[in-house]
Structure formats: C-alpha cells, structure tokens
Design a protein around this motif. Structure first.
Motif, PDB file in Angstrom:
ATOM      1  N   LEU A 149       0.837  -1.187   0.000  1.00 14.20           N
ATOM      2  CA  LEU A 149       0.000   0.000   0.000  1.00 14.20           C
ATOM      3  C   LEU A 149       0.878   1.246   0.000  1.00 14.20           C
ATOM      4  O   LEU A 149       2.003   1.218   0.471  1.00 14.20           O
ATOM      5  CB  LEU A 149      -0.891   0.034   1.249  1.00 14.20           C
ATOM      6  N   LEU A 150       0.341   2.332  -0.505  1.00 12.94           N
ATOM      7  CA  LEU A 150       1.015   3.624  -0.436  1.00 12.94           C
ATOM      8  C   LEU A 150       0.181   4.547   0.429  1.00 12.94           C
ATOM      9  O   LEU A 150      -1.034   4.656   0.236  1.00 12.94           O
ATOM     10  CB  LEU A 150       1.171   4.231  -1.828  1.00 12.94           C
ATOM     11  N   ALA A 151       0.815   5.190   1.407  1.00 13.65           N
ATOM     12  CA  ALA A 151       0.094   6.111   2.287  1.00 13.65           C
ATOM     13  C   ALA A 151       0.668   7.516   2.157  1.00 13.65           C
ATOM     14  O   ALA A 151       1.872   7.716   2.325  1.00 13.65           O
ATOM     15  CB  ALA A 151       0.185   5.647   3.735  1.00 13.65           C
ATOM     16  N   LEU A 152      -0.188   8.474   1.851  1.00 11.31           N
ATOM     17  CA  LEU A 152       0.176   9.886   1.905  1.00 11.31           C
ATOM     18  C   LEU A 152      -0.378  10.419   3.216  1.00 11.31           C
ATOM     19  O   LEU A 152      -1.600  10.534   3.385  1.00 11.31           O
ATOM     20  CB  LEU A 152      -0.410  10.663   0.728  1.00 11.31           C
ATOM     21  N   VAL A 153       0.502  10.701   4.167  1.00 13.98           N
ATOM     22  CA  VAL A 153       0.100  11.224   5.474  1.00 13.98           C
ATOM     23  C   VAL A 153       0.238  12.744   5.424  1.00 13.98           C
ATOM     24  O   VAL A 153       1.352  13.274   5.351  1.00 13.98           O
ATOM     25  CB  VAL A 153       0.962  10.642   6.602  1.00 13.98           C
ATOM     26  N   VAL A 154      -0.874  13.438   5.443  1.00 15.66           N
ATOM     27  CA  VAL A 154      -0.864  14.898   5.340  1.00 15.66           C
ATOM     28  C   VAL A 154      -1.676  15.503   6.479  1.00 15.66           C
ATOM     29  O   VAL A 154      -2.876  15.280   6.585  1.00 15.66           O
ATOM     30  CB  VAL A 154      -1.420  15.391   3.985  1.00 15.66           C
ATOM     31  N   SER A 155      -1.003  16.252   7.331  1.00 14.28           N
ATOM     32  CA  SER A 155      -1.673  16.854   8.488  1.00 14.28           C
ATOM     33  C   SER A 155      -1.013  18.176   8.811  1.00 14.28           C
ATOM     34  O   SER A 155      -0.179  18.682   8.042  1.00 14.28           O
ATOM     35  CB  SER A 155      -1.583  15.911   9.688  1.00 14.28           C
ATOM     36  N   GLY A 156      -1.361  18.738   9.966  1.00 10.23           N
ATOM     37  CA  GLY A 156      -0.791  20.018  10.363  1.00 10.23           C
ATOM     38  C   GLY A 156       0.702  19.967  10.587  1.00 10.23           C
ATOM     39  O   GLY A 156       1.404  20.952  10.353  1.00 10.23           O
ATOM     40  N   GLY A 157       1.213  18.831  11.033  1.00  6.41           N
ATOM     41  CA  GLY A 157       2.638  18.745  11.331  1.00  6.41           C
ATOM     42  C   GLY A 157       3.418  17.806  10.450  1.00  6.41           C
ATOM     43  O   GLY A 157       4.642  17.722  10.581  1.00  6.41           O
ATOM     44  N   HIS A 158       2.738  17.099   9.533  1.00  5.69           N
ATOM     45  CA  HIS A 158       3.436  16.067   8.773  1.00  5.69           C
ATOM     46  C   HIS A 158       2.946  16.005   7.330  1.00  5.69           C
ATOM     47  O   HIS A 158       1.754  16.148   7.057  1.00  5.69           O
ATOM     48  CB  HIS A 158       3.234  14.698   9.425  1.00  5.69           C
ATOM     49  N   THR A 159       3.883  15.770   6.424  1.00  4.06           N
ATOM     50  CA  THR A 159       3.570  15.448   5.040  1.00  4.06           C
ATOM     51  C   THR A 159       4.591  14.406   4.615  1.00  4.06           C
ATOM     52  O   THR A 159       5.769  14.722   4.428  1.00  4.06           O
ATOM     53  CB  THR A 159       3.651  16.682   4.126  1.00  4.06           C
ATOM     54  N   GLU A 160       4.153  13.154   4.501  1.00  4.21           N
ATOM     55  CA  GLU A 160       5.075  12.065   4.201  1.00  4.21           C
ATOM     56  C   GLU A 160       4.430  11.068   3.249  1.00  4.21           C
ATOM     57  O   GLU A 160       3.228  10.803   3.340  1.00  4.21           O
ATOM     58  CB  GLU A 160       5.493  11.329   5.487  1.00  4.21           C
ATOM     59  N   LEU A 161       5.239  10.515   2.358  1.00  2.00           N
ATOM     60  CA  LEU A 161       4.824   9.410   1.501  1.00  2.00           C
ATOM     61  C   LEU A 161       5.470   8.144   2.043  1.00  2.00           C
ATOM     62  O   LEU A 161       6.702   8.058   2.130  1.00  2.00           O
ATOM     63  CB  LEU A 161       5.252   9.650   0.050  1.00  2.00           C
ATOM     64  N   ILE A 162       4.642   7.178   2.403  1.00  2.00           N
ATOM     65  CA  ILE A 162       5.123   5.953   3.032  1.00  2.00           C
ATOM     66  C   ILE A 162       4.667   4.740   2.222  1.00  2.00           C
ATOM     67  O   ILE A 162       3.481   4.609   1.899  1.00  2.00           O
ATOM     68  CB  ILE A 162       4.577   5.818   4.471  1.00  2.00           C
ATOM     69  N   LEU A 163       5.617   3.860   1.898  1.00  2.00           N
ATOM     70  CA  LEU A 163       5.305   2.595   1.253  1.00  2.00           C
ATOM     71  C   LEU A 163       5.139   1.543   2.339  1.00  2.00           C
ATOM     72  O   LEU A 163       6.018   1.377   3.191  1.00  2.00           O
ATOM     73  CB  LEU A 163       6.421   2.186   0.291  1.00  2.00           C
ATOM     74  N   MET A 164       4.016   0.851   2.347  1.00  2.00           N
ATOM     75  CA  MET A 164       3.704  -0.138   3.374  1.00  2.00           C
ATOM     76  C   MET A 164       3.642  -1.516   2.720  1.00  2.00           C
ATOM     77  O   MET A 164       2.736  -1.814   1.947  1.00  2.00           O
ATOM     78  CB  MET A 164       2.374   0.212   4.042  1.00  2.00           C
ATOM     79  N   ARG A 165       4.614  -2.368   3.035  1.00  2.00           N
ATOM     80  CA  ARG A 165       4.690  -3.696   2.419  1.00  2.00           C
ATOM     81  C   ARG A 165       3.978  -4.762   3.256  1.00  2.00           C
ATOM     82  O   ARG A 165       3.758  -5.873   2.797  1.00  2.00           O
ATOM     83  CB  ARG A 165       6.147  -4.081   2.203  1.00  2.00           C
ATOM     84  N   GLY A 166       3.628  -4.421   4.492  1.00  2.00           N
ATOM     85  CA  GLY A 166       2.941  -5.342   5.380  1.00  2.00           C
ATOM     86  C   GLY A 166       2.704  -4.646   6.699  1.00  2.00           C
ATOM     87  O   GLY A 166       3.134  -3.501   6.898  1.00  2.00           O
ATOM     88  N   ASP A 167       2.014  -5.314   7.624  1.00  2.00           N
ATOM     89  CA  ASP A 167       1.789  -4.719   8.938  1.00  2.00           C
ATOM     90  C   ASP A 167       3.119  -4.382   9.589  1.00  2.00           C
ATOM     91  O   ASP A 167       3.963  -5.258   9.798  1.00  2.00           O
ATOM     92  CB  ASP A 167       1.016  -5.687   9.836  1.00  2.00           C
ATOM     93  N   GLY A 168       3.316  -3.099   9.882  1.00  2.00           N
ATOM     94  CA  GLY A 168       4.543  -2.658  10.533  1.00  2.00           C
ATOM     95  C   GLY A 168       5.754  -2.587   9.625  1.00  2.00           C
ATOM     96  O   GLY A 168       6.854  -2.297  10.097  1.00  2.00           O
ATOM     97  N   GLN A 169       5.586  -2.811   8.335  1.00  2.00           N
ATOM     98  CA  GLN A 169       6.704  -2.780   7.384  1.00  2.00           C
ATOM     99  C   GLN A 169       6.602  -1.516   6.528  1.00  2.00           C
ATOM    100  O   GLN A 169       5.817  -1.454   5.584  1.00  2.00           O
ATOM    101  CB  GLN A 169       6.693  -4.025   6.501  1.00  2.00           C
ATOM    102  N   TYR A 170       7.397  -0.519   6.874  1.00  2.00           N
ATOM    103  CA  TYR A 170       7.294   0.792   6.237  1.00  2.00           C
ATOM    104  C   TYR A 170       8.598   1.191   5.553  1.00  2.00           C
ATOM    105  O   TYR A 170       9.686   0.895   6.045  1.00  2.00           O
ATOM    106  CB  TYR A 170       6.940   1.857   7.278  1.00  2.00           C
ATOM    107  N   GLU A 171       8.444   1.883   4.445  1.00  2.00           N
ATOM    108  CA  GLU A 171       9.590   2.463   3.739  1.00  2.00           C
ATOM    109  C   GLU A 171       9.292   3.937   3.471  1.00  2.00           C
ATOM    110  O   GLU A 171       8.274   4.266   2.865  1.00  2.00           O
ATOM    111  CB  GLU A 171       9.850   1.731   2.425  1.00  2.00           C
ATOM    112  N   TYR A 172      10.168   4.784   3.950  1.00  2.00           N
ATOM    113  CA  TYR A 172       9.989   6.234   3.782  1.00  2.00           C
ATOM    114  C   TYR A 172      10.414   6.628   2.369  1.00  2.00           C
ATOM    115  O   TYR A 172      11.560   6.413   1.970  1.00  2.00           O
ATOM    116  CB  TYR A 172      10.844   6.954   4.826  1.00  2.00           C
ATOM    117  N   LEU A 173       9.493   7.197   1.606  1.00  2.00           N
ATOM    118  CA  LEU A 173       9.798   7.622   0.241  1.00  2.00           C
ATOM    119  C   LEU A 173      10.162   9.106   0.173  1.00  2.00           C
ATOM    120  O   LEU A 173      10.975   9.505  -0.658  1.00  2.00           O
ATOM    121  CB  LEU A 173       8.606   7.347  -0.682  1.00  2.00           C
TER     122      LEU A 173
END
Length: 349
Positions: A149-173
């Motif tokens: 999965l790809l997650a775009l986390v966008v909020s007041g303090g954060h803007t990050e693109l995260i690749l999620m390969r499984g539960d708890g498996q994250y790669e910072y893009l």
C-alpha cells in the motif's frame, strides 16, 4: 474478541475510543480545542496541555458509557506517545498508565503517524473510497485492502509518503523539507484573514474562486518524493502585500483557490507517480488534510489505482485510529512498559 480503550492527546484534541478487534468502533469521542486556539491563529501548547487535563477524565468516561462497557470488559489500554506536543502527550500517557495500572491491563504505546494509516482498517458506514477497492482476504491489509500500500500522510505537522509492504513494514519515500501541508494551509489562512483552522476555511473560500487565476509556484524538487511549501507560502504573502486591505470577495476566492490548487497539484502528482512506480494496490490518504475535497478528487483522477480516504471524523486526530493501530501490536504480543515516555519527535521510519 479484544476490546481496547484508546487515548489520543497529541495536539489539540482530547480523544478516547473503544475499538473491538481493531475494526469495530464501539465509541469515538473527541473534544476539540479549536475555539481556544482560534484567537492565536494556531495551537498554543501551554493552553492545549491544560485543556487536556480538564477534558481527559470526562472524555474517557463518555467513551466507556457510549461503548456500554466497564473497565473490566477491556483487554488493553492504548495511547499515543508521539509525535506531538510534549505537554499534550504527557496528559494522555499518564492517564492511560493510571487506567492500565489500576485495572491490571496491558499498556500499548502507539505512533500517531502509524495510527493515521490504520484509520483505513476501521469499519465505517460512510463511503470511504473513490473507487471500488480490490478484494482481499481478511487480515491482508484492511477491509478490502491488500499489500503493498502507499500512504500519503498529510496533516498540520506532517507530510510524508510511506510505502507499506505489510503490517509494521514501512519504507519512507519522502516528506516535507519545511512546512507540512496543513501548516501551510494554516499560515496562508492567516495571511488571507481567514478563520483558524486554515484548511477548512481555505477550502470554503476556494469554492467560488478560479484555481488558475494566479499561477503560484510548485516545488518539484528534482522529481524526488520530498515536499516544500515555504516558497509557495512566500508567494502568497507577496501577492497579499500588493493590497492595502485583506483580500475579499473574488480576489479572496481566487487567492484561496490558486493556493489550494498549487498544494494539491504537488501532493496528487507525487502520490500518483509513487503508486505507479512501486506497484501498489491502493493509495491511502491519511491525516487532517486528507479531508480536503480537491485533494481527494485530483489524486483519484491522476492515480492508476484506487484512492481511499476515511470519513472526515477519522481524518482529523481521533482515538479510534489509535485503537485500530494498537490492535495490530496487541495481537503480535507487544506491550509497553511502565517507563513509557513521550517522544515529541517520534518518526514512523
């Protein structure tokens, strides 16, 4: 069946929820501090922490009543321990420790950013997707989700693109190099004389505006997956400085629409490109800014995969997402110690 009481106090919302098996929302209570901070045009940390102290007991009590449960019916207590404002986080962590210790319940510490992603695992009655999600076996991702999965986390303090390969498996893009998207909305909202918070106010003002009226700059950063909105914010300031009075009417609408279009253009384009490059099944929009309609529509139009987003109540800070995230850690056998401390600068990756 596992029931988790979750607590969230990372910024200016005092929230508590009871979540069953990581998906079913038995209660979800949020006490907002928007009116307290509106006069400052942003969150005032000391005021936020004091308001949490006043609200935490009533909010937890209401969450338990709405879930029709007693503390003896719980299997664990979860709490956000970072990132966020130190004083605000401390209120939630200490409350969670007190409940867990007093009731002899396991304690779980949750990363606020990870919790935003797991908002997509919650069962909701509202339509939460722009396209039909792919079929997946239960437990692969969330309801109708499958990895990667790809997650775009966008909020007041954060803007990050995260690749999620499984539960708890994250790669910072990639992520913001200066202002987060939500922070940029708040700052530009102040420049335009709009009420706090800036995101909803700019979206409302932009409805009657022309997004092409003013060609504000986009920071593409050599095709990386990083983001920068400081230059855009300065460009809006320069545009506003041309006028002796705060912009109103058509001018205000055009400035709002053009600024919003510039932010959305970069966010949607980079999300769509990353989704294609990494072969994900879906793209998830997470965090407060994911409630923005222009972002939802534009990302959906540009992405080659379904784009999912929670209902607005699960986009902004809430405790239901904390409970959904905590469940994954709970069934994995993870537990926090009584020495759990707040980490205001906590990262996901």
């Amino acid at each position: 069946m596992n029931r988790i009481l979750a607590i969230e106090t990372s910024c200016d919302e005092t929230a508590a929820a009871v979540i069953e098996d990581g998906r079913r929302i038995l209660s979800n209570v949020v006490a907002s501090q928007i009116e307290l901070h509106a006069q400052y045009g942003g969150v005032f940390p000391e005021i936020a922490s004091r308001a949490h102290v006043e609200a935490i007991v009533p909010v937890v009590g209401q969450a338990m009543r709405e879930a029709h449960l007693g503390f003896d019916d719980l299997d664990a207590v979860a709490v956000t321990y970072g990132p966020g404002l130190a004083g605000s986080l401390l209120v939630g962590v200490n409350a969670a420790k007190g409940i867990a210790l007093g009731r002899d319940l396991p304690l779980l510490g949750v990363n606020h950013l990870e919790a935003h992603i797991y908002a997509h695992w919650l069962e909701v009655d509202d339509e939460r997707t722009s396209a039909s999600p792919p079929n997946a076996e239960d437990g692969g991702g969330g309801p109708g989700l499958d990895f990667p999965l790809l997650a775009l986390v966008v909020s007041g303090g954060h803007t990050e693109l995260i690749l999620m390969r499984g539960d708890g498996q994250y790669e910072y893009l990639g992520g913001t190099l200066d202002d987060a998207a939500g922070e940029a909305f708040d700052k530009v909202g102040r420049l335009l004389g709009l009420p706090y918070p800036g995101g909803p106010s700019i979206q409302k003002a932009a409805r009657d505006g022309n997004p092409e009226a003013i060609r504000f700059p986009r920071a593409w950063l050599d095709d990386s997956y990083d983001f920068s909105f400081s230059g855009l914010k300065t460009a809006v300031l320069r545009a506003v400085e041309k006028y002796s009075d705060p912009p109103q009417g058509r001018l205000l609408a055009d400035l709002s629409a053009s600024f919003q279009a510039a932010v959305v253009d970069v966010l949607a384009t980079k999300t769509a490109r990353a989704a294609k490059e990494f072969g994900v099944t879906v793209a998830l929009l997470c965090g407060g800014v994911s409630a923005n309609q222009a972002l939802r529509i534009t990302t959906t139009e540009r992405a080659s995969v379904p784009v999912l987003y929670p209902p607005p109540i699960l986009c902004t800070d809430n405790a239901a997402m904390v409970g959904a995230c905590a469940y994954r850690h709970f069934i994995a056998g993870e537990r926090a110690g009584w020495d759990l401390d707040v980490l205001p600068g906590l990262r996901l990756v």
